[in-house]
Design a protein around this motif. Structure first.
Motif, PDB file in Angstrom:
ATOM      1  N   GLY A  83       0.837  -1.188   0.000  1.00 43.73           N
ATOM      2  CA  GLY A  83       0.000   0.000   0.000  1.00 43.73           C
ATOM      3  C   GLY A  83       0.872   1.238   0.000  1.00 43.73           C
ATOM      4  N   THR A  84       1.846   1.237  -0.884  1.00 44.13           N
ATOM      5  CA  THR A  84       2.907   2.241  -0.914  1.00 44.13           C
ATOM      6  C   THR A  84       2.381   3.668  -1.024  1.00 44.13           C
ATOM      7  N   GLY A  85       1.436   3.881  -1.900  1.00 41.93           N
ATOM      8  CA  GLY A  85       0.934   5.230  -2.122  1.00 41.93           C
ATOM      9  C   GLY A  85       1.847   6.032  -3.026  1.00 41.93           C
ATOM     10  N   ILE A  86       1.459   7.262  -3.295  1.00 34.43           N
ATOM     11  CA  ILE A  86       2.230   8.147  -4.169  1.00 34.43           C
ATOM     12  C   ILE A  86       3.563   8.490  -3.505  1.00 34.43           C
ATOM     13  N   PRO A  87       4.665   8.401  -4.229  1.00 39.46           N
ATOM     14  CA  PRO A  87       5.984   8.666  -3.634  1.00 39.46           C
ATOM     15  C   PRO A  87       6.062  10.039  -2.980  1.00 39.46           C
ATOM     16  N   THR A  88       6.569  10.059  -1.745  1.00 43.22           N
ATOM     17  CA  THR A  88       6.772  11.298  -1.005  1.00 43.22           C
ATOM     18  C   THR A  88       8.120  11.206  -0.316  1.00 43.22           C
ATOM     19  N   GLU A  89       9.034  12.071  -0.654  1.00 46.31           N
ATOM     20  CA  GLU A  89      10.374  11.988  -0.068  1.00 46.31           C
ATOM     21  C   GLU A  89      10.393  12.521   1.359  1.00 46.31           C
ATOM     22  N   PRO A  90      11.209  11.878   2.245  1.00 43.23           N
ATOM     23  CA  PRO A  90      11.989  10.685   1.930  1.00 43.23           C
ATOM     24  C   PRO A  90      11.109   9.439   1.931  1.00 43.23           C
ATOM     25  N   ASN A  91      11.301   8.588   0.926  1.00 49.68           N
ATOM     26  CA  ASN A  91      10.584   7.328   0.859  1.00 49.68           C
ATOM     27  C   ASN A  91      11.215   6.311   1.802  1.00 49.68           C
ATOM     28  N   LEU A  92      10.514   5.204   1.999  1.00 48.71           N
ATOM     29  CA  LEU A  92      10.985   4.186   2.927  1.00 48.71           C
ATOM     30  C   LEU A  92      12.373   3.685   2.548  1.00 48.71           C
ATOM     31  N   HIS A  93      12.623   3.455   1.247  1.00 48.53           N
ATOM     32  CA  HIS A  93      13.932   2.911   0.862  1.00 48.53           C
ATOM     33  C   HIS A  93      15.049   3.911   1.137  1.00 48.53           C
ATOM     34  N   GLN A  94      14.736   5.206   1.056  1.00 47.44           N
ATOM     35  CA  GLN A  94      15.762   6.198   1.340  1.00 47.44           C
ATOM     36  C   GLN A  94      16.143   6.193   2.821  1.00 47.44           C
ATOM     37  N   ILE A  95      15.150   5.990   3.687  1.00 52.20           N
ATOM     38  CA  ILE A  95      15.418   5.895   5.123  1.00 52.20           C
ATOM     39  C   ILE A  95      16.236   4.644   5.414  1.00 52.20           C
ATOM     40  N   ALA A  96      15.748   3.487   4.921  1.00 57.18           N
ATOM     41  CA  ALA A  96      16.419   2.218   5.209  1.00 57.18           C
ATOM     42  C   ALA A  96      17.833   2.192   4.655  1.00 57.18           C
ATOM     43  N   GLN A  97      18.010   2.643   3.422  1.00 53.73           N
ATOM     44  CA  GLN A  97      19.323   2.556   2.790  1.00 53.73           C
ATOM     45  C   GLN A  97      20.279   3.645   3.267  1.00 53.73           C
ATOM     46  N   SER A  98      19.759   4.680   3.928  1.00 52.20           N
ATOM     47  CA  SER A  98      20.655   5.652   4.540  1.00 52.20           C
ATOM     48  C   SER A  98      21.336   5.055   5.763  1.00 52.20           C
ATOM     49  N   VAL A  99      20.663   4.085   6.402  1.00 50.42           N
ATOM     50  CA  VAL A  99      21.235   3.369   7.546  1.00 50.42           C
ATOM     51  C   VAL A  99      22.047   2.170   7.066  1.00 50.42           C
ATOM     52  N   ALA A 100      21.453   1.407   6.129  1.00 45.81           N
ATOM     53  CA  ALA A 100      22.088   0.198   5.608  1.00 45.81           C
ATOM     54  C   ALA A 100      22.026   0.239   4.089  1.00 45.81           C
ATOM     55  N   PRO A 101      23.082   0.680   3.422  1.00 48.06           N
ATOM     56  CA  PRO A 101      23.050   0.822   1.963  1.00 48.06           C
ATOM     57  C   PRO A 101      22.685  -0.448   1.213  1.00 48.06           C
ATOM     58  N   ASP A 102      22.893  -1.623   1.840  1.00 47.50           N
ATOM     59  CA  ASP A 102      22.589  -2.871   1.163  1.00 47.50           C
ATOM     60  C   ASP A 102      21.161  -3.360   1.415  1.00 47.50           C
ATOM     61  N   ALA A 103      20.319  -2.525   2.020  1.00 50.76           N
ATOM     62  CA  ALA A 103      18.939  -2.926   2.324  1.00 50.76           C
ATOM     63  C   ALA A 103      18.165  -3.216   1.040  1.00 50.76           C
ATOM     64  N   ARG A 104      17.299  -4.220   1.110  1.00 49.81           N
ATOM     65  CA  ARG A 104      16.453  -4.613  -0.016  1.00 49.81           C
ATOM     66  C   ARG A 104      15.026  -4.171   0.310  1.00 49.81           C
ATOM     67  N   VAL A 105      14.441  -3.367  -0.563  1.00 50.62           N
ATOM     68  CA  VAL A 105      13.127  -2.779  -0.320  1.00 50.62           C
ATOM     69  C   VAL A 105      12.201  -3.118  -1.470  1.00 50.62           C
ATOM     70  N   VAL A 106      11.035  -3.648  -1.135  1.00 51.85           N
ATOM     71  CA  VAL A 106      10.025  -3.966  -2.135  1.00 51.85           C
ATOM     72  C   VAL A 106       8.761  -3.178  -1.818  1.00 51.85           C
ATOM     73  N   TYR A 107       8.308  -2.385  -2.764  1.00 53.16           N
ATOM     74  CA  TYR A 107       7.052  -1.651  -2.654  1.00 53.16           C
ATOM     75  C   TYR A 107       5.955  -2.412  -3.397  1.00 53.16           C
ATOM     76  N   VAL A 108       4.745  -2.398  -2.837  1.00 52.61           N
ATOM     77  CA  VAL A 108       3.612  -3.084  -3.462  1.00 52.61           C
ATOM     78  C   VAL A 108       2.413  -2.150  -3.490  1.00 52.61           C
ATOM     79  N   ASP A 109       1.795  -2.026  -4.663  1.00 53.30           N
ATOM     80  CA  ASP A 109       0.560  -1.255  -4.790  1.00 53.30           C
ATOM     81  C   ASP A 109      -0.113  -1.675  -6.095  1.00 53.30           C
ATOM     82  N   ASN A 110      -1.404  -1.412  -6.197  1.00 58.81           N
ATOM     83  CA  ASN A 110      -2.097  -1.695  -7.463  1.00 58.81           C
ATOM     84  C   ASN A 110      -2.805  -0.463  -8.004  1.00 58.81           C
ATOM     85  N   ASP A 111      -2.497   0.688  -7.433  1.00 54.84           N
ATOM     86  CA  ASP A 111      -3.125   1.943  -7.819  1.00 54.84           C
ATOM     87  C   ASP A 111      -2.486   2.458  -9.108  1.00 54.84           C
ATOM     88  N   PRO A 112      -3.274   2.771 -10.150  1.00 55.91           N
ATOM     89  CA  PRO A 112      -2.676   3.238 -11.404  1.00 55.91           C
ATOM     90  C   PRO A 112      -1.851   4.500 -11.260  1.00 55.91           C
TER      91      PRO A 112
END
Length: 274
Positions: A83-112
């Motif tokens: 339920g990612t929603g419209i991108p709004t910075e900072p996004n989740l991957h930016q937070i996670a990868q700022s702490v751990a650059p090797d973090a793997r992030v998967v976003y899921v949504d079905n909204d056009p």
């Protein structure tokens, strides 16, 4: 290596004649990916509850604090955001990868409209993985099938369901879909969840739900006890199920505005899978 293999079934037409919750939320956050019909509903909501934009910002900051804490304190390096929603910075991957650059992030949504902006979600660190999957939140089996191609379900995962479940009624399987997702997670995984409540401002929330209903959007407000049902079998981390503004405010990053005083009608919590 940052991969961008996005799974899609083809974009659907974006309906600009009816308000859409993701676009109204974007308007509350000061974004530009919304239409007059979304602004109209947003202004109707603000006429009922002037603090609605503050609540939207507080919810985003809860996600950021929870992601930051899990990346730092638990060593989790895999994140599944449904339920990612419209991108709004900072996004989740930016937070996670700022702490751990090797973090793997998967976003899921079905909204056009989210699909239209998916490329903005796919720019992460070279060391990490950032991908977007097109799938319906009400189809946990389909989500898991796709996500397993990207992340390892034998290792801990942070599952984020941020401001999603108040759009899923009990009779539509809200508790069942969360249980199915959590069941697939390895021990040491965490559930990060926020959802609307009427516990703090019942009349304002009731009128807000009615305004959304008039725009064709169904909302469900849940009590603290009802929120607890999503964490069955999990160990809820301190400070428990609280207003998103009260969840570790000390973790607010430098330069971020505090959530301010007064209630925010969204509960947030993080649960650990033993």
């Amino acid at each position: 290596m940052n991969r961008t293999a996005t799974a899609r079934t083809g974009p659907s037409r974006i309906d600009t004649t009816r308000p859409h919750p993701a676009r109204v939320y974007d308007w509350f956050l000061g974004g530009k990916d919304n239409y007059p019909v979304d602004e109209e509903l947003g202004r109707q909501i603000m006429a009922i509850e002037a603090g609605a934009p503050r609540a939207a910002h507080a919810n985003r900051r809860f996600m950021q604090r929870a992601t930051r804490r899990l990346a730092r304190k638990t060593g989790i390096r895999q994140f599944l955001d449904i339920g990612t929603g419209i991108p709004t910075e900072p996004n989740l991957h930016q937070i996670a990868q700022s702490v751990a650059p090797d973090a793997r992030v998967v976003y899921v949504d079905n909204d056009p409209i989210v699909l239209a902006h998916a490329e903005a979600l796919l720019h992460g660190t070279p060391e990490g993985v950032t991908e977007y999957l097109q799938a319906d939140a009400r189809d946990p089996r389909g989500i898991l099938e796709q996500a397993r191609r990207v992340i390892d379900f034998d290792r801990p995962i942070a599952l984020s369901l941020i401001a999603l479940l108040h759009f899923v009624a009990d009779e539509d399987g809200a508790y069942e879909l969360v249980a199915a997702l959590v069941e697939a997670l390895a021990p040491g995984s965490c559930l990060v969840l926020s959802a609307m409540t009427a516990d703090f401002e019942p009349e304002h929330v009731r009128r807000g739900i009615a305004a959304y209903a008039a725009g064709g959007v169904t909302l469900v407000a849940r009590s603290q006890a009802e929120m607890g049902g999503f964490f069955k079998g999990l160990e809820v981390m301190e400070p428990g199920i609280v207003s998103v503004a009260d969840w570790h405010p000390e973790l607010t990053a430098e330069g971020e505005k505090p959530d301010g005083q007064g209630p925010v009608s969204l509960y947030g919590a993080v649960g650990l899978k033993p």
